[in-house]
Motif scaffolding. Structure first.
Motif, PDB file in Angstrom:
ATOM      1  N   ALA A   1      -9.014  -3.036  -6.709  1.00  0.00           N
ATOM      2  CA  ALA A   1      -9.325  -3.329  -5.308  1.00  0.00           C
ATOM      3  C   ALA A   1      -8.268  -2.733  -4.378  1.00  0.00           C
ATOM      4  O   ALA A   1      -8.589  -2.219  -3.297  1.00  0.00           O
ATOM      5  N   ALA A   2      -7.002  -2.781  -4.816  1.00  0.00           N
ATOM      6  CA  ALA A   2      -5.904  -2.288  -3.987  1.00  0.00           C
ATOM      7  C   ALA A   2      -5.923  -0.772  -3.820  1.00  0.00           C
ATOM      8  O   ALA A   2      -5.490  -0.250  -2.787  1.00  0.00           O
TER       9      ALA A   2
ATOM     10  N   HIS B   1       3.029  11.877  -5.262  1.00  0.00           N
ATOM     11  CA  HIS B   1       3.828  12.606  -6.250  1.00  0.00           C
ATOM     12  C   HIS B   1       2.941  13.473  -7.132  1.00  0.00           C
ATOM     13  O   HIS B   1       3.231  14.658  -7.338  1.00  0.00           O
ATOM     14  N   TRP B   2       1.871  12.902  -7.661  1.00  0.00           N
ATOM     15  CA  TRP B   2       1.027  13.652  -8.598  1.00  0.00           C
ATOM     16  C   TRP B   2       0.185  14.704  -7.894  1.00  0.00           C
ATOM     17  O   TRP B   2      -0.143  15.744  -8.479  1.00  0.00           O
ATOM     18  N   GLN B   3      -0.151  14.477  -6.633  1.00  0.00           N
ATOM     19  CA  GLN B   3      -0.831  15.512  -5.858  1.00  0.00           C
ATOM     20  C   GLN B   3       0.084  16.718  -5.660  1.00  0.00           C
ATOM     21  O   GLN B   3      -0.366  17.869  -5.761  1.00  0.00           O
TER      22      GLN B   3
ATOM     23  N   PRO C   1       0.801  -1.227   0.000  1.00  0.00           N
ATOM     24  CA  PRO C   1       0.000   0.000   0.000  1.00  0.00           C
ATOM     25  C   PRO C   1       0.832   1.275   0.000  1.00  0.00           C
ATOM     26  O   PRO C   1       0.446   2.280  -0.611  1.00  0.00           O
ATOM     27  N   GLN C   2       1.984   1.246   0.662  1.00  0.00           N
ATOM     28  CA  GLN C   2       2.796   2.460   0.750  1.00  0.00           C
ATOM     29  C   GLN C   2       3.308   2.879  -0.618  1.00  0.00           C
ATOM     30  O   GLN C   2       3.434   4.079  -0.900  1.00  0.00           O
ATOM     31  N   SER C   3       3.588   1.911  -1.494  1.00  0.00           N
ATOM     32  CA  SER C   3       4.079   2.265  -2.826  1.00  0.00           C
ATOM     33  C   SER C   3       2.983   2.945  -3.643  1.00  0.00           C
ATOM     34  O   SER C   3       3.249   3.867  -4.424  1.00  0.00           O
ATOM     35  N   LEU C   4       1.738   2.531  -3.456  1.00  0.00           N
ATOM     36  CA  LEU C   4       0.618   3.188  -4.131  1.00  0.00           C
ATOM     37  C   LEU C   4       0.419   4.601  -3.580  1.00  0.00           C
ATOM     38  O   LEU C   4       0.145   5.540  -4.335  1.00  0.00           O
ATOM     39  N   THR C   5       0.571   4.740  -2.275  1.00  0.00           N
ATOM     40  CA  THR C   5       0.451   6.059  -1.648  1.00  0.00           C
ATOM     41  C   THR C   5       1.548   6.995  -2.154  1.00  0.00           C
ATOM     42  O   THR C   5       1.303   8.191  -2.395  1.00  0.00           O
TER      43      THR C   5
ATOM     44  N   TRP D   1      -5.655  13.086 -10.608  1.00  0.00           N
ATOM     45  CA  TRP D   1      -4.714  12.248  -9.865  1.00  0.00           C
ATOM     46  C   TRP D   1      -5.083  10.772  -9.999  1.00  0.00           C
ATOM     47  O   TRP D   1      -4.212   9.926 -10.212  1.00  0.00           O
ATOM     48  N   ALA D   2      -6.371  10.474  -9.873  1.00  0.00           N
ATOM     49  CA  ALA D   2      -6.813   9.077  -9.937  1.00  0.00           C
ATOM     50  C   ALA D   2      -6.577   8.476 -11.318  1.00  0.00           C
ATOM     51  O   ALA D   2      -6.045   7.362 -11.444  1.00  0.00           O
ATOM     52  N   ALA D   3      -6.969   9.199 -12.362  1.00  0.00           N
ATOM     53  CA  ALA D   3      -6.807   8.679 -13.722  1.00  0.00           C
ATOM     54  C   ALA D   3      -5.329   8.505 -14.069  1.00  0.00           C
ATOM     55  O   ALA D   3      -4.933   7.516 -14.698  1.00  0.00           O
ATOM     56  N   ARG D   4      -4.508   9.471 -13.657  1.00  0.00           N
ATOM     57  CA  ARG D   4      -3.078   9.402 -13.959  1.00  0.00           C
ATOM     58  C   ARG D   4      -2.426   8.214 -13.257  1.00  0.00           C
ATOM     59  O   ARG D   4      -1.680   7.442 -13.883  1.00  0.00           O
ATOM     60  N   CYS D   5      -2.699   8.055 -11.984  1.00  0.00           N
ATOM     61  CA  CYS D   5      -2.108   6.954 -11.231  1.00  0.00           C
ATOM     62  C   CYS D   5      -2.564   5.604 -11.778  1.00  0.00           C
ATOM     63  O   CYS D   5      -1.763   4.666 -11.897  1.00  0.00           O
ATOM     64  N   TRP D   6      -3.835   5.499 -12.111  1.00  0.00           N
ATOM     65  CA  TRP D   6      -4.363   4.235 -12.624  1.00  0.00           C
ATOM     66  C   TRP D   6      -3.698   3.852 -13.944  1.00  0.00           C
ATOM     67  O   TRP D   6      -3.273   2.698 -14.129  1.00  0.00           O
TER      68      TRP D   6
END
Length: 253
Positions: free
Chosen positions: A144-145, A55-57, A46-50, A68-73
Motif C-alpha cells: 500500500a505504501a 538509487h536503482w533508477q 515516503p521519502q525513504s521509499l523514494t 526497479w519495482a521488483a528490486r525495490c520490493w
C-alpha cells in the motif's frame, strides 16, 4: 515504577537475545532494539521509499520500471520475512514487526531496528500463525505504501515475497538439519500462514552421489535479466525446468 522498569529491561533483554541468535544464523540480518534513526527506511516515511527507488533508477536506467519495482520490493521485504522465519524455526519465538525501521545505504537495505517488546513464546502452531500474520500484514502495508511509486502488481509482489519465505526456510535447514520431507511440509504451512498458498515452491533434485537437495521453484521472475549486466537467475521460471534442475545439481555437486 521499579516494576515497570524491570519489565522493560526483561523485554529488551529477551528481544536482544533473539536478535543476536538470528544474527549468528545470518550475519547480514543485523537488528537492534531502540528508536529509528532519521535516515532509516520506514513504511510511513515516503521519502525513504523514494530514495530507494531513485538509487536503482540511476544505477540501472536501462533496466526499466519492471526491474526497479521488483528490486525495490524484494529489498523492502526480505529482512522482516527472514527475521520471522529464522526466529520461529531456530529460536521458537516470534517478534512484532510494527514500527520496524531498516537501514538504507547506497540502495541496499540491511540492518534494522525494532521497538522494545516481548517476543511471543508459544506452541509451534500459534507461533506460526502469529509469524505468518506479521509477514502478511507487513507485506500488505508495504504494498500500500509503495503501490503508486513502484506500480508493482499484487500477484508479483506476493510471489516475490513467497520466494523470500521459502529461501529463509532453506537457509534455516542448514542450521537445524531439517529433513527434506519435513521442510516441504513446513513450506506449505508457512505459505498457508502467510496467505501465499501456491505462490512459490520447492524443487527436489537428485544429486550425483544419490542424495537429494531442495531448491527454490520460483513462480515469478525478479527481472534481473533486464539489466545491462544481468541474466536469468539459476532458479528463474523463465528457464526450462531441465536447465533449472541442471544448475541446481551443479551448485550442490
Amino acid at each position: 515504577m521499579l516494576r515497570n522498569a524491570e519489565t522493560q529491561w526483561a523485554d529488551d533483554e529477551a528481544l536482544n537475545d533473539l536478535l543476536l541468535r538470528v544474527r549468528n544464523a545470518l550475519p547480514g540480518l543485523d537488528g537492534r532494539v531502540g528508536s529509528p534513526r532519521p535516515d532509516e527506511l520506514m513504511l510511513d516515511r515516503p521519502q525513504s521509499l523514494t530514495t530507494l527507488l531513485a538509487h536503482w533508477q540511476a544505477a540501472h536506467p536501462e533496466a526499466g520500471r519492471h526491474y526497479w519495482a521488483a528490486r525495490c520490493w524484494t529489498l523492502l521485504v526480505w529482512q522482516p520475512i527472514y527475521l520471522q522465519v529464522l526466529a520461529v524455526q531456530l529460536d521458537g519465538q516470534a517478534p512484532e514487526l510494527d514500527g520496524m525501521a531498516q537501514g538504507l545505504q547506497q540502495g541496499f537495505v540491511a540492518g534494522f531496528c525494532l521497538p522494545a517488546h516481548q517476543p511471543l513464546h508459544a506452541d509451534a502452531q500459534r507461533l506460526l500463525r502469529h509469524a505468518g500474520q506479521q509477514i502478511r500484514q507487513f507485506c500488505t502495508k508495504a504494498h500500500a505504501a509503495c503501490r503508486t511509486l513502484l506500480g508493482l502488481h499484487p500477484k508479483l509482489a506476493q510471489r516475490l515475497a513467497a520466494d523470500c519465505v521459502l529461501a529463509a526456510l532453506l537457509h534455516a535447514q542448514r542450521t537445524d538439519g531439517c529433513g527434506n520431507l519435513q521442510l516441504c511440509r513446513r513450506a506449505d504451512a508457512w505459505l498457508d500462514a502467510c496467505g501465499m498458498q501456491g505462490a512459490s515452491g520447492l524443487l527436489a533434485v537428485q544429486l550425483t552421489d544419490g542424495g537429494t537437495r531442495l531448491g527454490l521453484q520460483r513462480k515469478a521472475c525478479c527481472q534481473h535479466f533486464r539489466r545491462a549486466d544481468g541474466e536469468l537467475c539459476d532458479s528463474c521460471p523463465k528457464l526450462p525446468l531441465a536447465e533449472r534442475t541442471r544448475r541446481l545439481r551443479e551448485q550442490h555437486g
